[in-house]
Design a protein around this motif. Structure first.
Motif, short mmCIF file in Angstrom:
data_model
loop_
_atom_site.label_atom_id
_atom_site.label_comp_id
_atom_site.label_asym_id
_atom_site.label_seq_id
_atom_site.Cartn_x
_atom_site.Cartn_y
_atom_site.Cartn_z
N SER A 722 43.23 50.14 27.58
CA SER A 722 42.10 49.60 26.82
C SER A 722 41.51 48.47 27.63
O SER A 722 42.12 47.95 28.57
N CYS A 723 40.29 48.10 27.27
CA CYS A 723 39.63 47.00 27.97
C CYS A 723 40.00 45.67 27.32
O CYS A 723 39.84 45.49 26.11
N ASP A 724 40.51 44.75 28.12
CA ASP A 724 40.84 43.41 27.64
C ASP A 724 39.59 42.55 27.77
O ASP A 724 39.30 41.97 28.82
N GLU A 725 38.81 42.49 26.67
CA GLU A 725 37.53 41.79 26.75
C GLU A 725 37.70 40.29 26.93
O GLU A 725 36.78 39.58 27.28
N VAL A 734 44.84 44.23 40.81
CA VAL A 734 45.50 45.54 40.80
C VAL A 734 44.61 46.59 41.46
O VAL A 734 45.06 47.36 42.32
N LEU A 735 43.33 46.63 41.10
CA LEU A 735 42.42 47.61 41.68
C LEU A 735 42.21 47.36 43.16
O LEU A 735 42.03 48.30 43.95
N GLU A 736 42.27 46.10 43.56
CA GLU A 736 42.18 45.77 44.98
C GLU A 736 43.31 46.44 45.76
O GLU A 736 43.11 46.97 46.86
N GLY A 737 44.50 46.46 45.16
CA GLY A 737 45.65 47.07 45.83
C GLY A 737 45.65 48.58 45.79
O GLY A 737 46.47 49.22 46.46
N LEU A 738 44.74 49.16 45.02
CA LEU A 738 44.69 50.63 44.88
C LEU A 738 43.52 51.22 45.67
O LEU A 738 42.98 52.26 45.32
N GLN A 739 43.14 50.57 46.76
CA GLN A 739 42.05 51.05 47.59
C GLN A 739 42.34 52.46 48.09
O GLN A 739 43.40 52.71 48.66
N PHE A 752 38.48 48.87 32.86
CA PHE A 752 38.66 47.72 33.75
C PHE A 752 38.10 46.48 33.04
O PHE A 752 37.01 46.51 32.48
N SER A 753 38.85 45.38 33.04
CA SER A 753 38.44 44.23 32.23
C SER A 753 37.91 43.05 33.04
O SER A 753 37.52 42.03 32.46
N CYS A 786 33.98 49.29 31.14
CA CYS A 786 34.22 48.10 31.97
C CYS A 786 33.31 47.00 31.39
O CYS A 786 32.27 46.66 31.96
N ARG A 787 33.70 46.48 30.24
CA ARG A 787 32.78 45.73 29.39
C ARG A 787 32.46 44.33 29.88
O ARG A 787 31.51 43.71 29.42
N ASN A 788 33.26 43.81 30.78
CA ASN A 788 33.02 42.44 31.27
C ASN A 788 32.26 42.41 32.59
O ASN A 788 31.85 41.34 33.03
#
Length: 1062
Positions: A722-725, A734-739, A752-753, A786-788
């Motif tokens: 879920s999105c942590d608003e 985390v996404l940086e490490g999943l390139q 993605f929050s 990706c609400r934020n």
């Protein structure tokens, strides 16, 4: 084709023998020298295969090849057992890592002695084979299995070649179907002609004709190919419509089920490759179909070689398909053959000998393309004896000629195996390659460093380029996923492989043939298909393939199927028997579309297993209920694990280091479910969806997945639960490490929050030690919830990007921060979907809010729930084809429509501030679908709507509530000859239906929604073209008034979603 089979099998055994001999297990168990002897003996035999190929017309050589085939099969089984023991010990050693592990045991010596005897026995038989070869005078010749000396080159896919010479035929049959006589409930049109003349190709073109799509509410296609009972045919028709098997074969139930699918609808059914021409049969079938109470004008196309079907008394219309002209055939041939000018005279003579059969032209042109500089080959085809045969014999001889000219035995044997599939089946490319792998028909190519899958894909492409695979199926972005075979190609393969492969229609008295590959078909047979094996269990021991559809496996143990390499257990199964673990040779296990929820522990003993599948049917109500036992970690050879993406991967999946396919991974905190499991899977390819990314604590932990190193992953989906608003998570790190790697084609990010994506995702580039490399192969990006996020990624350096989906990015105000009005958001984007973009105000920071600033080639634009978009201006013409606008509450102007001269579909819903829709004259030659609904400030129709010469569907209203009646539809009579569907939405104080619509002579569907009308006007009763009419929320109407006022010809009448006629 024993020679092809032996050649391929020998190649695999030679590699396997040396590999096993070099392993410590064979050394420890004392049969290394016997393996080397087996290898050397087989090498000597293989050297004689080329000579045997040239002499296989003699009875002695054919017998020798058959004997050799039997011994080679035995050798393969023995080596497989040795290899299985090697893998078993490797798994055991791995599972006891850190402990002292020894092979010494009484069991060890027993196995070694037994295996030594088996290998020695095979060696004796091979030595006898060599002696017989000498007696037959077979000489040693240089042997080459692989390698293709043909010039390579890219050619268009066969589906990209246009159909030649059938335009008039198509127009005539379309006219025949659409212009059926008034009151005729069912028209049956046979397309009659000899094999290879193009009946199926023509039927497919008719089936997909836009006029046919518009005229028939339901269309279905069924390949018949064998004579079947009428009840079986009705059951197959139902299955093709519903996508599920019938529960009862009683005729009354079959007709009732078909009534639910086809009743009160006008349908087109294509029965392809029909053989039954008995008058009584067609009388019976026609009577059954007439009981469906379908709409007048329903039709059935029958493709057949049986001319008597076209002369049947119950069939009043038939179409005899003529051969193509020499000029039409030449047009086809030269497009496929890519011939040199000096070969034209030879080519024209070959084409003339094809006697107008497009299949022959297609096959020969595709084959000779590979020899387009070899004049000798062209002359040999021109002077071949195949032209002396009769018509049917000539077709099969030329197909055989094409088969013989395939590059090598490996390709031939791979093609022969395709006869295991039913006619007309779409054969999945990945599945087919995995089946070839399971049988040892393809191997890793150490010379070119190609894996088995790559070798298999190359063979698939060879067969496509030779037109032996046709009707190539592609994903949206061009990747091939399947194909079909012409029925004559299928006939040829069946004749060549009948000693190895069999289709079996199951009955109580059926005899099981002595074959290696069996596909039982359960046509009307109520018992378990496995019952047929009870009388002759010996036949099970030679089976290597069993395709099993339906039945109960509890009635028989799988341990009798000792040699199975491939097992498909589809439908009606609740569990897999424990005996599956005894199938030591098994490499392919497909449990898809079953009710299986747990796998037995014994599955962990399948050390040779390469492919394990269990996908659910779209009709199944549960998706995430499959559980993998802990023993799954022992599947040391597993390369492809296929399941629904919401199923949790096996625990410790990282230990399965051979995996190439893993649909999804759910990250957990428990050891064995952490993200680092993916890091061990170096060979992952295809698609991967990663769930529960919130369970990763840091970038350093995410890096352990090593997505950057997985060069063959082309689609990656990143999912947080879920999105942590509140933005308290470390999603950006985390996404940086999943390139991902540079080859990725599709990227999706969900929940993605962070307020901004990491640098690689913003730039859509990957960082190397020296610079940034664009993800230049990207074709689709989807960002959801990706609400934020404040900004979307930059797209200008993605030359292949076609689709962009932005869903619930609440804080994005514009799609690009660039102020350069000359630079669009993307140079290649063809589809853009914007949903839930609450703060989006404009496309870019440029002055003009034009779709030109999105992409110069944009074809589809969807805007939904974008309340802050106020206006769309368009200063230039634009190729947009589809525009959909929903729930954009502040949108006041859509002047952009004026420049959209290619627009085919315009849909506008719930835009409460929209004041007007501009004139539509510029769309008079393009617009087919116009919908304007619930736009509360509109008071009139757009100007020029009556000039829309292609308009098929029109849906309007309700307009501004203060109006006293529906706005004038004056001029709508100009649409009378082509408007097919009209839906009018009104208010409860509007007491009349617009009378202008009475001039719509082609109207088939009419929906009246929300009007305050109390009775239906007389002129409505006279609208004889209407087949379906529906009234919703018209509170002043009742069943009596509707039935009295509805057109008499309407076969379906509904009131408040209840069918009251038809």
């Amino acid at each position: 084709m024993v020679d092809a089979l032996v050649t391929v099998a020998a190649e695999g055994i030679l590699k396997k023998a040396l590999s096993i001999a070099a392993n410590e297990v064979s050394i420890a168990l004392g049969y290394k020298d016997k393996l080397i002897e087996l290898h050397d003996t087989l090498e000597m035999i293989r050297a004689k295969l080329s000579d045997a190929e040239g002499k296989k017309g003699t009875e002695g050589v054919m017998l020798w090849l058959k004997q050799l085939n039997d011994v080679v099969g035995e050798a393969d089984d023995v080596l497989d057992e040795a290899h299985y023991e090697m893998l078993r010990r490797e798994v055991k050693k791995r599972n006891h890592a850190g402990k002292i592990f020894s092979f010494t045991s009484l069991k060890k010596f027993s196995f070694g002695r037994e295996m030594g005897h088996k290998i020695e026995n095979v060696n004796k038989k091979l030595s006898q084979i060599i002696e017989r070869a000498k007696n037959l005078g077979l000489e040693n010749e240089k042997f080459e299995l692989a390698g293709d000396s043909r010039p390579s080159g890219t050619v268009p896919n066969l589906d990209e070649f246009k159909i030649v010479g059938r335009e008039n035929d198509e127009q005539c049959i379309v006219k025949l179907l659409i212009g059926s006589r008034e009151g005729e409930k069912l028209t049956i049109v046979p397309i009659v002609g000899m094999g290879g003349i193009g009946k199926t190709t023509l039927a497919k073109s008719i089936y997909n004709n836009p006029k046919i799509e518009q005229h028939f509410g339901v269309r279905a296609w069924l390949c018949v190919s064998v004579k079947v009972e009428v009840d079986t045919l009705l059951a197959d028709i139902y299955e093709s419509l519903a996508g599920e098997k019938v529960k009862s074969l009683m005729r009354v139930n079959l007709i009732r089920n078909l009534q639910k699918k086809l009743g009160s609808k006008r349908y087109l059914l294509v029965l392809d490759d029909v053989w039954d021409d008995e008058l009584a049969y067609w009388d019976e079938f026609r009577n059954c179909m007439l009981q469906l109470n379908s709409e007048i004008g329903s039709s059935i196309i029958v493709t057949t070689r049986k001319i008597n079907i076209g002369r049947n008394a119950t069939i009043e219309k038939s179409y005899a398909l003529e051969s193509l002209s020499d000029d039409e055939c030449w047009s086809m041939f030269k497009e496929r053959a890519l011939l040199l000018p000096e070969f034209e005279e030879i080519g024209r003579d070959i084409v003339k000998k094809c006697c107008g059969l497009p299949l022959l032209v297609d096959i020969l042109g595709s084959m000779l393309r590979h020899y387009n500089t070899d004049k000798g080959k062209w002359l040999s085809i021109q002077g071949s004896e195949v032209w002396d045969a009769d018509e049917r014999g000539r077709v099969l001889s030329i197909l055989k000629l094409s088969f013989d000219n395939l590059p090598n035995s490996m390709v031939k044997q791979c093609l022969l195996y395709c006869s295991i599939f039913e006619k007309d089946k779409v054969i999945g490319r990945e599945e087919l390659v995995q089946l070839w792998m399971a049988l040892g028909l393809v191997h890793t190519d150490t010379k070119t460093n190609k894996e088995m899958e790559d070798v298999g894909n190359d063979i698939f492409q060879i067969l496509v380029s030779n037109s032996l695979f046709q009707n190539v199926k592609k994903y949206e972005y061009g990747d091939v996923y399947g194909c079909q075979m012409h029925d004559l190609v299928h006939d040829l393969l069946l004749s060549l492989s009948s000693h190895e492969i069999s289709h079996l229609v199951v009955s109580d008295d059926v005899q099981i043939p002595a074959v290696k590959h069996l596909a039982p078909q359960r046509r009307g047979y109520e018992n378990s298909v496995f019952d047929i094996f009870k009388e002759d269990m010996k036949k099970t021991r030679s089976l290597q393939t069993l395709f099993f559809l339906g039945g109960n496996v509890k009635s028989i143990s799988l341990k009798y199927f000792k040699c199975l390499r491939i097992l498909k257990l589809n439908s009606y199964l609740n569990e897999v028997p424990e005996s599956v673990g005894e199938l030591v040779h098994l490499r392919y296990l497909d449990l898809s579309y079953t009710n299986i929820r747990t796998l037995p522990k014994s599955i962990g003993k399948l050390y040779h297993l390469q492919t394990l599948k269990r996908c659910t049917s779209p009709y199944t109500s549960y998706f995430n209920d499959l559980e993998f036992p802990q023993e799954t970690r022992n599947l040391i050879s597993l390369r492809h694990l296929v399941y629904d993406s919401r199923v949790q991967a096996p625990k410790d999946v990282g230990i399965l280091t051979s995996l190439r396919t893993l649909p999804s991974f759910h990250v957990g905190r428990q050891k064995g479910r952490q993200i680092e499991e993916l890091g061990h899977l170096k060979h992952l390819s295809g698609k991967l969806r990663i769930f529960n990314l919130e369970e990763i604590d840091s970038k350093e932990e995410a890096v352990k997945a090593d997505l950057h190193g997985k060069q063959n992953l082309y689609e990656i989906k990143f999912n947080w639960s879920s999105c942590d608003e509140g933005g308290n998570r470390n999603d950006k790190d985390v996404l940086e490490g999943l390139q991902p790697a540079a080859n990725v084609k599709i990227v999706e990010i969900e929940n993605f929050s962070g307020d901004s994506f990491p640098e690689w995702a913003m730039k859509m580039k990957i960082k190397t030690e020296r610079n940034w490399i664009p993800l230049a192969k990207l074709v689709k990006i989807k960002l959801s919830d990706c609400r934020n996020c404040l900004n979307i990624p930059m797209l200008e350096d993605l030359p292949l990007l076609q689709d962009l989906v932005l869903d619930n990015l609440f804080k994005v105000t514009c799609l690009s921060s660039s102020s350069d009005q000359r630079k669009p958001l993307s140079p290649s984007l063809r589809s853009l979907e914007l949903r839930g973009m609450k703060n989006l105000e404009k496309w870019t920071n440029a002055a003009v809010n034009s779709s030109t600033m999105l992409s110069p080639v944009l074809e589809k634009l969807v805007m939904s729930e974008c309340p802050n978009i106020i206006l769309l201006d368009e200063s230039l013409q634009h190729p947009l084809v589809s525009l959909e606008i929903r729930n954009c509450g502040f949108l006041m102007s859509v002047r952009s429509i004026q420049g959209l001269t290619s627009l085919q579909s315009l849909e506008i819903y719930h835009c409460s501030s929209l004041l007007e829709i501009p004139d539509l004259h510029n769309q008079r030659c393009s617009l087919k679908d116009l919908t304007v609904r619930y736009c509360d400030k509109l008071t009139c129709l757009p100007g020029g709507f009556d000039c829309l010469s292609l308009l098929d569907h029109l849906s309007l209203g309700p307009f501004a509530r203060p109006l006293y009646s529906f706005p004038s539809l004056s001029g709508i009579e100009k649409l009378g000859n082509h408007l097919n569907s009209l839906k009018l939405y009104g208010w409860s104080h509007w007491e009349s239906i617009p009378e202008d619509i009475k001039h719509l002579n082609a109207l088939r569907e009419l929906v009246i929604y929300g009007f305050g009308v109390r009775e239906l006007p007389m002129w409505l009763t006279n609208m004889s073209s209407i087949q379906q009419i529906e009234f919703c929320f018209c509170r002043g109407l009742n069943e009596e008034s509707v039935l009295q006022g509805a057109p008499r010809e309407a076969t379906r009448v509904e009131l408040e979603h209840k069918q009251i006629r038809g």
